[in-house]
Design a protein around this motif. Structure first.
Motif, short mmCIF file in Angstrom:
data_model
loop_
_atom_site.label_atom_id
_atom_site.label_comp_id
_atom_site.label_asym_id
_atom_site.label_seq_id
_atom_site.Cartn_x
_atom_site.Cartn_y
_atom_site.Cartn_z
N SER A 240 0.93 -0.91 -0.19
CA SER A 240 -0.28 0.11 -0.35
C SER A 240 0.90 0.78 0.18
O SER A 240 0.09 2.54 -0.69
N ASN A 241 1.93 1.23 0.90
CA ASN A 241 2.62 2.41 0.67
C ASN A 241 3.19 2.41 -0.41
O ASN A 241 3.63 3.59 -0.82
N TYR A 242 4.16 1.40 -1.51
CA TYR A 242 4.76 1.39 -2.49
C TYR A 242 3.78 2.35 -4.03
O TYR A 242 3.83 3.07 -4.34
N ARG A 243 2.02 1.54 -3.51
CA ARG A 243 1.33 2.01 -4.51
C ARG A 243 1.21 3.58 -4.25
O ARG A 243 0.95 4.47 -5.14
N LYS A 244 1.48 4.46 -3.08
CA LYS A 244 0.98 5.53 -2.44
C LYS A 244 2.21 6.50 -3.52
O LYS A 244 2.24 7.56 -3.55
N ILE A 245 3.49 5.82 -2.93
CA ILE A 245 5.03 6.69 -3.76
C ILE A 245 5.04 7.08 -5.31
O ILE A 245 5.66 7.77 -5.72
N ARG A 246 4.26 5.92 -5.56
CA ARG A 246 4.40 5.17 -7.41
C ARG A 246 2.70 6.90 -7.36
O ARG A 246 3.56 7.19 -9.18
N SER A 247 1.89 7.06 -6.83
CA SER A 247 1.14 7.54 -7.42
C SER A 247 1.91 9.45 -7.03
O SER A 247 1.19 9.75 -8.38
N TYR A 248 2.19 9.82 -5.89
CA TYR A 248 2.85 10.73 -5.76
C TYR A 248 4.40 11.20 -7.01
O TYR A 248 4.20 12.17 -8.00
N ALA A 249 4.65 10.58 -7.77
CA ALA A 249 6.08 10.36 -8.75
C ALA A 249 5.72 10.08 -9.93
O ALA A 249 5.64 11.34 -10.94
N ARG A 250 3.49 9.48 -10.22
CA ARG A 250 3.10 9.83 -11.95
C ARG A 250 2.86 11.34 -11.57
O ARG A 250 2.93 12.19 -12.51
N ALA A 251 2.48 12.09 -10.32
CA ALA A 251 1.66 13.03 -10.12
C ALA A 251 3.04 14.36 -10.26
O ALA A 251 2.66 15.34 -11.21
N TYR A 252 4.19 14.26 -9.97
CA TYR A 252 5.13 15.20 -10.09
C TYR A 252 5.69 15.20 -11.76
O TYR A 252 6.21 15.74 -11.77
N GLY A 253 5.09 13.81 -12.42
CA GLY A 253 6.50 13.52 -13.20
C GLY A 253 7.44 12.34 -13.17
O GLY A 253 7.86 12.76 -14.78
N ARG A 254 7.40 11.87 -12.89
CA ARG A 254 8.80 10.89 -12.00
C ARG A 254 8.68 9.83 -13.01
O ARG A 254 9.40 9.07 -13.56
N LEU A 255 7.84 8.90 -12.56
CA LEU A 255 6.66 8.63 -13.01
C LEU A 255 5.93 8.76 -14.57
O LEU A 255 5.00 9.64 -14.55
N LYS A 256 5.48 7.97 -16.17
CA LYS A 256 4.48 8.16 -16.90
C LYS A 256 3.45 7.60 -16.63
O LYS A 256 3.27 6.56 -15.24
N LYS A 257 1.94 8.02 -16.08
CA LYS A 257 0.73 7.91 -15.32
C LYS A 257 -0.04 6.89 -16.36
O LYS A 257 0.43 6.69 -17.89
N ALA A 258 -0.73 6.22 -15.91
CA ALA A 258 -1.20 4.72 -16.06
C ALA A 258 -2.32 5.19 -17.28
O ALA A 258 -2.72 6.15 -17.06
N ARG A 259 -2.22 4.80 -18.56
CA ARG A 259 -2.85 5.17 -19.08
C ARG A 259 -4.52 4.28 -18.38
O ARG A 259 -4.76 3.31 -18.57
N PRO A 260 -5.57 4.27 -19.23
CA PRO A 260 -6.52 4.00 -19.00
C PRO A 260 -7.03 2.22 -19.63
O PRO A 260 -6.38 1.97 -20.56
#
Length: 295
Positions: A263-283
């Motif tokens: 769960s914590n890793y998912r939050k880390i990834r969601s923040y990283a996607r929001a500020y551009g570190r990771l690509k946003k998941a496609r629908p």
């Protein structure tokens, strides 16, 4: 805005030192020189010598100043009794005290009889690059191996700094660094601290680590406004004081996926996607459409 990265450890250290509230967490750190080597070894006994720019603990060395006691059988042939002027007597046997200088890197070690010899051995490794020399910290240990902590702090969905992850890194046998990429082992912070602290102290330490992450990120942001994430390398000494060893502005995220609770890793990834570190998941509908076109 592009995520800002700052590779110079010295530049980041100077920004943090300018804040008196945070400066107390910084071990004494200087640019490397023979003068600094002699002085800091004389004060602390152990120092770390590391490149100003570099990752994964690459190029980090440890130097130690140690007093050894030599019995007459250990003395070199031809040595005179004058050499024992500063010796001590143990059970009617004069024992010579000799200061030695030990250099450790990777799993190797070399001994020298003076700081000048030690310095001469360091120069080919430094090769004219900027290196730092830092006060050595007596780290807490887990199963006789030293450990430090990685604290991850990120910009959250509201644009505020939030400490989102912590883990412990236990050094591989005989290694001078704890990094996972250098053979270190990953543990939860609570697993490492529970043998050293009662629950109340452990909880207070974890809260202090979170505070450090947020405050140090905010301080660095005053000089580097494009920062979005930082990883703090934090040591805990035998008195349970916290020490900031360095700050990484391109911290590893994937390492936090090694824990069973994701769960914590998912939050880390969601923040990283929001500020551009990771690509946003496609629908999912888009992914299904692309697969249908391929077939």
């Amino acid at each position: 805005m592009k995520i800002q990265r700052v590779s110079s450890k010295w530049a980041k250290t100077k920004v943090i030192l300018s804040n008196r509230q945070l400066a107390v967490f910084i071990p004494e750190t200087r640019k490397y020189s023979l003068e600094a080597l002699v002085e800091l070894l004389g004060i602390y006994g152990t120092v770390y010598i590391k490149p100003d720019r570099g990752t994964y603990g690459s190029g980090v060395m440890r130097a130690e100043q140690r007093t050894v006691h030599l019995s007459p059988s250990d003395r070199q042939p031809g040595s005179s009794d004058c050499a024992l002027t500063h010796g001590i007597v143990e059970s009617d046997v004069v024992v010579e005290q000799k200061v030695m200088y030990i250099l450790r890197y990777a799993k190797d070690a070399e001994a020298f009889s003076s700081p000048q010899e030690l310095h001469a051995a360091l120069l080919p490794r430094i090769r004219g690059r900027t290196y730092l020399i830092q006060q050595g910290i007596d780290l807490l240990c887990h199963q006789d191996r030293p450990f430090d902590l990685r604290v991850l702090t990120q910009k959250n969905l509201s644009g505020a700094w939030e400490t989102t992850g912590m883990l412990g890194r236990v050094a591989a046998p005989q290694k001078v660094v704890t990094n996972y990429h250098s053979g270190g082992s990953i543990y939860t912070v609570r697993n490492l601290l529970k043998t050293h602290m009662i629950p109340d102290e452990m909880n207070a330490t974890i809260q202090k680590l979170k505070f450090m992450g947020v405050k140090i990120a905010a301080q660095l942001e005053t000089a580097y406004p494009g920062l979005k994430e930082i990883g703090l390398d934090v040591a805990i000494d035998s008195h349970h004081d916290l020490w900031l060893l360095e700050v990484n502005t391109l911290p590893s995220i994937i390492v936090f996926s090694s824990f069973q609770n994701k769960s914590n890793y998912r939050k880390i990834r969601s923040y990283a996607r929001a500020y551009g570190r990771l690509k946003k998941a496609r629908p999912a509908s888009v992914r299904r459409y692309k697969r249908a076109k391929r077939h």
